[in-house]
Design a protein around this motif. Structure first.
Motif, PDB file in Angstrom:
ATOM      1  N   ARG A   1      53.879 -37.906   1.835  1.00  0.00           N
ATOM      2  CA  ARG A   1      55.412 -38.094   1.731  1.00  0.00           C
ATOM      3  C   ARG A   1      55.848 -37.036   0.609  1.00  0.00           C
ATOM      4  O   ARG A   1      55.188 -37.174  -0.549  1.00  0.00           O
ATOM      5  CB  ARG A   1      55.736 -39.527   1.147  1.00  0.00           C
ATOM      6  CG  ARG A   1      55.111 -40.674   1.712  1.00  0.00           C
ATOM      7  CD  ARG A   1      55.508 -41.972   1.327  1.00  0.00           C
ATOM      8  NE  ARG A   1      54.958 -43.122   1.945  1.00  0.00           N
ATOM      9  CZ  ARG A   1      55.793 -43.677   2.774  1.00  0.00           C
ATOM     10  NH1 ARG A   1      56.666 -43.182   3.200  1.00  0.00           N
ATOM     11  NH2 ARG A   1      54.937 -44.747   3.528  1.00  0.00           N
TER      12      ARG A   1
ATOM     13  N   SER B   1      59.406 -47.187   4.520  1.00  0.00           N
ATOM     14  CA  SER B   1      58.711 -48.592   3.838  1.00  0.00           C
ATOM     15  C   SER B   1      58.363 -48.131   2.361  1.00  0.00           C
ATOM     16  O   SER B   1      58.472 -49.276   1.469  1.00  0.00           O
ATOM     17  CB  SER B   1      57.327 -49.015   4.458  1.00  0.00           C
ATOM     18  OG  SER B   1      56.266 -47.896   4.379  1.00  0.00           O
TER      19      SER B   1
ATOM     20  N   ASP C   1      57.956 -36.897   5.700  1.00  0.00           N
ATOM     21  CA  ASP C   1      56.700 -37.612   5.438  1.00  0.00           C
ATOM     22  C   ASP C   1      55.927 -37.888   6.844  1.00  0.00           C
ATOM     23  O   ASP C   1      56.732 -37.273   7.993  1.00  0.00           O
ATOM     24  CB  ASP C   1      56.708 -39.182   5.110  1.00  0.00           C
ATOM     25  CG  ASP C   1      57.674 -39.964   5.930  1.00  0.00           C
ATOM     26  OD1 ASP C   1      57.897 -39.653   7.040  1.00  0.00           O
ATOM     27  OD2 ASP C   1      58.279 -40.907   5.363  1.00  0.00           O
TER      28      ASP C   1
ATOM     29  N   ARG D   1      58.439 -37.859   9.821  1.00  0.00           N
ATOM     30  CA  ARG D   1      59.975 -37.866   9.628  1.00  0.00           C
ATOM     31  C   ARG D   1      60.264 -36.367   9.574  1.00  0.00           C
ATOM     32  O   ARG D   1      59.880 -35.602   8.387  1.00  0.00           O
ATOM     33  CB  ARG D   1      60.391 -38.782   8.350  1.00  0.00           C
ATOM     34  CG  ARG D   1      60.327 -40.269   8.653  1.00  0.00           C
ATOM     35  CD  ARG D   1      61.055 -41.214   7.694  1.00  0.00           C
ATOM     36  NE  ARG D   1      61.103 -42.480   8.138  1.00  0.00           N
ATOM     37  CZ  ARG D   1      60.406 -43.419   7.753  1.00  0.00           C
ATOM     38  NH1 ARG D   1      59.263 -43.126   6.992  1.00  0.00           N
ATOM     39  NH2 ARG D   1      60.143 -44.535   8.292  1.00  0.00           N
TER      40      ARG D   1
ATOM     41  N   ARG E   1      63.990 -46.378  15.906  1.00  0.00           N
ATOM     42  CA  ARG E   1      63.724 -47.536  14.932  1.00  0.00           C
ATOM     43  C   ARG E   1      65.132 -48.307  14.464  1.00  0.00           C
ATOM     44  O   ARG E   1      65.191 -49.514  14.571  1.00  0.00           O
ATOM     45  CB  ARG E   1      63.016 -47.379  13.616  1.00  0.00           C
ATOM     46  CG  ARG E   1      61.405 -46.899  13.947  1.00  0.00           C
ATOM     47  CD  ARG E   1      60.780 -46.612  12.558  1.00  0.00           C
ATOM     48  NE  ARG E   1      59.442 -46.103  12.513  1.00  0.00           N
ATOM     49  CZ  ARG E   1      59.108 -44.698  12.487  1.00  0.00           C
ATOM     50  NH1 ARG E   1      60.086 -44.022  11.985  1.00  0.00           N
ATOM     51  NH2 ARG E   1      58.089 -44.545  12.488  1.00  0.00           N
TER      52      ARG E   1
HETATM   53  N1  UDP Z   1      53.678 -43.754  10.699  1.00  0.00           N
HETATM   54  C1  UDP Z   1      53.289 -43.865  11.945  1.00  0.00           C
HETATM   55  N2  UDP Z   1      52.378 -44.629  12.272  1.00  0.00           N
HETATM   56  C2  UDP Z   1      52.264 -45.901  11.674  1.00  0.00           C
HETATM   57  C3  UDP Z   1      53.085 -45.897  10.435  1.00  0.00           C
HETATM   58  C4  UDP Z   1      53.763 -44.782   9.862  1.00  0.00           C
HETATM   59  O1  UDP Z   1      53.071 -42.461  12.411  1.00  0.00           O
HETATM   60  O2  UDP Z   1      51.762 -46.999  12.132  1.00  0.00           O
HETATM   61  C5  UDP Z   1      54.402 -42.656  10.047  1.00  0.00           C
HETATM   62  C6  UDP Z   1      56.074 -42.944  10.216  1.00  0.00           C
HETATM   63  O3  UDP Z   1      56.710 -42.082  11.362  1.00  0.00           O
HETATM   64  C7  UDP Z   1      56.460 -41.787   8.778  1.00  0.00           C
HETATM   65  C8  UDP Z   1      55.495 -42.094   7.953  1.00  0.00           C
HETATM   66  O4  UDP Z   1      54.124 -42.462   8.814  1.00  0.00           O
HETATM   67  O5  UDP Z   1      56.584 -40.553   9.342  1.00  0.00           O
HETATM   68  C9  UDP Z   1      55.596 -43.140   6.947  1.00  0.00           C
HETATM   69  O6  UDP Z   1      56.021 -44.231   7.557  1.00  0.00           O
HETATM   70  P1  UDP Z   1      56.443 -45.587   6.508  1.00  0.00           P
HETATM   71  O7  UDP Z   1      55.120 -46.236   6.006  1.00  0.00           O
HETATM   72  O8  UDP Z   1      57.629 -45.385   6.102  1.00  0.00           O
HETATM   73  O9  UDP Z   1      56.477 -46.702   7.802  1.00  0.00           O
HETATM   74  P2  UDP Z   1      57.829 -47.265   8.526  1.00  0.00           P
HETATM   75  O10 UDP Z   1      59.106 -47.005   7.648  1.00  0.00           O
HETATM   76  O11 UDP Z   1      57.841 -46.473   9.680  1.00  0.00           O
HETATM   77  O12 UDP Z   1      57.242 -48.803   8.475  1.00  0.00           O
END
Ligand code: UDP
Length: 244
Positions: free
Chosen positions: A104, A110, A185, A210, A226
């Motif tokens: 990130r 999240s 990220d 992202r 999403r």
């Molecule tokens: N991500 C992914 N697969 C997963 C979870 C996350 O490819 O199962 C990617 C997501 O697209 C983002 C980054 O990892 O680019 C961080 O995701 P985050 O933990 O913020 O999860 P989210 O907001 O998608 O729940």
């Protein structure tokens, strides 16, 4: 024996060994190679939200193929062998470690929620996270000692994976910055070859990264799906256009 719906050419499809949310994996007549087929299915929030996005599989196959070629050129060892056609890639067979490695550069999603940060907050140093790939548990964030205690990896292997993750982040930040895109990220996975060496596995696409337009901050990734922002396919097309 499975289907005959691939145009894989000299590599004969043997059987489907895996079907996930966005991809299918087939063995081939070469035991060291598999064919990965990209589907149009989109899921979010651990499968609760589902849809079909026309041609997403084609766009992600092309985007991921280009990104993987750039990483290989920069010296990263990956599973990628070649793009076969619109939806399929030939890749090395490996045992995927059931961990998700997240890098990130800007707070979002999240982590922004968990730590009370505004989305868009530029992090003073990149944050690297590990998640335990387990749908039943909702892929919880864990640390190295969790991963070792759960028998998923070793400290040595995790050190190597983290070094690769840092290098991949640096390469991708530059790659996308040159295209007017900010890498907020992304998530990667690693596979283990029979000799124990690590290779980068899974896809790198707007489904797993992202990507924001650097000028307008427009989301050009799966957050459009999403968060119901619309024009999902167009955003993926824009990423492919700039990479091409
Ligand atoms: N991500 C992914 N697969 C997963 C979870 C996350 O490819 O199962 C990617 C997501 O697209 C983002 C980054 O990892 O680019 C961080 O995701 P985050 O933990 O913020 O999860 P989210 O907001 O998608 O729940």
């Amino acid at each position: 024996m499975e289907l005959n719906n691939t145009e894989a050419g000299q590599w004969q499809v043997a059987e489907k060994i895996y079907e996930g949310k966005a991809k299918q994996i087939y063995t081939t007549n070469d035991p060291d190679l598999v064919i990965i087929r990209y589907k149009d299915d989109a899921t979010a929030y651990n499968g609760i939200k589902r849809a079909q996005i026309e041609n997403k599989g084609i766009l992600n196959n092309k985007i991921s193929s280009i990104v993987y070629q750039k990483l290989e050129q920069a010296g990263v060892k990956t599973h990628f062998v070649q793009q076969l056609n619109d939806r399929e890639q030939l890749c090395r067979r490996k045992n995927v470690i059931p961990l998700e490695f997240i890098a990130r550069n800007i707070a979002a999603g999240s982590m922004a929620r968990r730590l009370g940060l505004d989305e868009g907050h530029v992090l003073s140093v990149p944050i690297y996270e590990i998640c335990y790939k387990n749908d039943r548990l909702g892929d919880p964030v864990i640390n190295e000692s969790h991963a070792v205690a759960l028998g998923l990896s070793t400290f040595l292997e995790l050190t190597e994976a983290m070094e690769m993750l840092r290098l991949i982040n640096e390469i991708l930040i530059n790659l996308f910055a040159n295209l007017g895109i900010t890498l907020v990220d992304f998530k990667v996975e690693f596979g283990r070859l029979d000799d124990g060496s690590l290779i980068l596995a899974d896809e790198l696409s707007p489904d797993t990264c992202r990507l924001w337009d650097s000028e307008t901050l427009e989301r050009l990734d799966k957050d459009r799906f999403r968060r119901d922002l619309g024009r999902v396919g167009e955003a993926y097309e824009e990423i492919l256009k700039r990479l091409s």
